[in-house]
Design an enzyme around this catalytic site. Structure first.
Site, mmCIF file in Angstrom:
data_model
loop_
_atom_site.group_PDB
_atom_site.id
_atom_site.type_symbol
_atom_site.label_atom_id
_atom_site.label_comp_id
_atom_site.label_asym_id
_atom_site.label_seq_id
_atom_site.Cartn_x
_atom_site.Cartn_y
_atom_site.Cartn_z
ATOM 1 N N VAL A 61 -1.202 9.972 -11.672
ATOM 2 C CA VAL A 61 -1.856 8.601 -11.480
ATOM 3 C C VAL A 61 -1.531 8.740 -9.911
ATOM 4 O O VAL A 61 -0.092 9.012 -9.588
ATOM 5 C CB VAL A 61 -1.617 7.380 -12.191
ATOM 6 C CG1 VAL A 61 -0.093 7.033 -12.175
ATOM 7 C CG2 VAL A 61 -3.155 6.564 -11.660
ATOM 8 N N CYS A 62 -1.925 7.998 -8.752
ATOM 9 C CA CYS A 62 -1.327 7.857 -7.539
ATOM 10 C C CYS A 62 -2.188 6.322 -6.909
ATOM 11 O O CYS A 62 -2.805 5.966 -8.511
ATOM 12 C CB CYS A 62 -1.756 9.206 -6.338
ATOM 13 S SG CYS A 62 -3.357 9.099 -5.943
ATOM 14 N N GLN A 63 -2.326 5.949 -6.163
ATOM 15 C CA GLN A 63 -3.294 5.135 -5.629
ATOM 16 C C GLN A 63 -4.791 5.378 -6.022
ATOM 17 O O GLN A 63 -5.132 4.312 -6.589
ATOM 18 C CB GLN A 63 -3.048 4.361 -4.671
ATOM 19 C CG GLN A 63 -3.873 2.951 -3.719
ATOM 20 C CD GLN A 63 -2.975 2.386 -4.606
ATOM 21 O OE1 GLN A 63 -1.898 2.182 -5.272
ATOM 22 N NE2 GLN A 63 -3.515 1.469 -5.011
ATOM 23 N N GLY A 65 -6.655 8.379 -5.961
ATOM 24 C CA GLY A 65 -6.496 9.909 -6.888
ATOM 25 C C GLY A 65 -6.473 11.314 -6.142
ATOM 26 O O GLY A 65 -6.777 11.969 -6.832
ATOM 27 N N THR A 89 -4.004 4.148 -9.567
ATOM 28 C CA THR A 89 -3.776 2.487 -10.117
ATOM 29 C C THR A 89 -4.633 1.747 -9.910
ATOM 30 O O THR A 89 -4.800 0.782 -9.892
ATOM 31 C CB THR A 89 -2.578 2.421 -9.360
ATOM 32 O OG1 THR A 89 -1.287 4.090 -10.116
ATOM 33 C CG2 THR A 89 -1.618 0.980 -9.688
#
Length: 107
Positions: A61-63, A65, A89
């Site tokens: 996961v990141c902010q 994608g 996220t």
């Protein structure tokens, strides 16, 4: 790259089947992250592969994608069963899912 929908990820997370790796920068992680996510920033991932359990699926996961897609490809290249979480996220938070804040453990 394999991508998993937010709903399917949430199901895996709720059952405890999710090994989550957050590849955002430390300040982003501290501000809010998926509960139980390990903080391994994108730039550190190649040097920290030993911290990830190869016997379980990895949900990256990141902010939003983009970073998670790139790091999922890298993990797949190294033989991990890795999946990028669609929407990251931001989507997790927008959907009203639980979020933790604070410093990553062990770092």
């Amino acid at each position: 790259m394999t991508e998993i929908s937010l709903d399917n990820f949430a199901t895996a997370h709720a059952t405890g089947a999710a090994q989550v790796v957050d590849v955002r920068e430390p300040a982003e992680y501290v501000a809010g992250h998926v509960p139980g996510a390990a903080s391994i920033p994108m730039g550190q991932l190649p040097d920290r592969l030993a911290e990830i359990d190869r016997s379980k699926p990895v949900f990256v996961v990141c902010q939003a994608g983009g970073r998670s897609a790139a790091m999922t490809d890298a993990l797949l290249h190294h033989g991990f069963d890795a999946h990028s979480v669609a929407g990251g996220t931001a989507a997790w938070t927008k959907a009203g899912r639980p979020v933790e804040s604070g410093t990553p453990k062990g770092r």
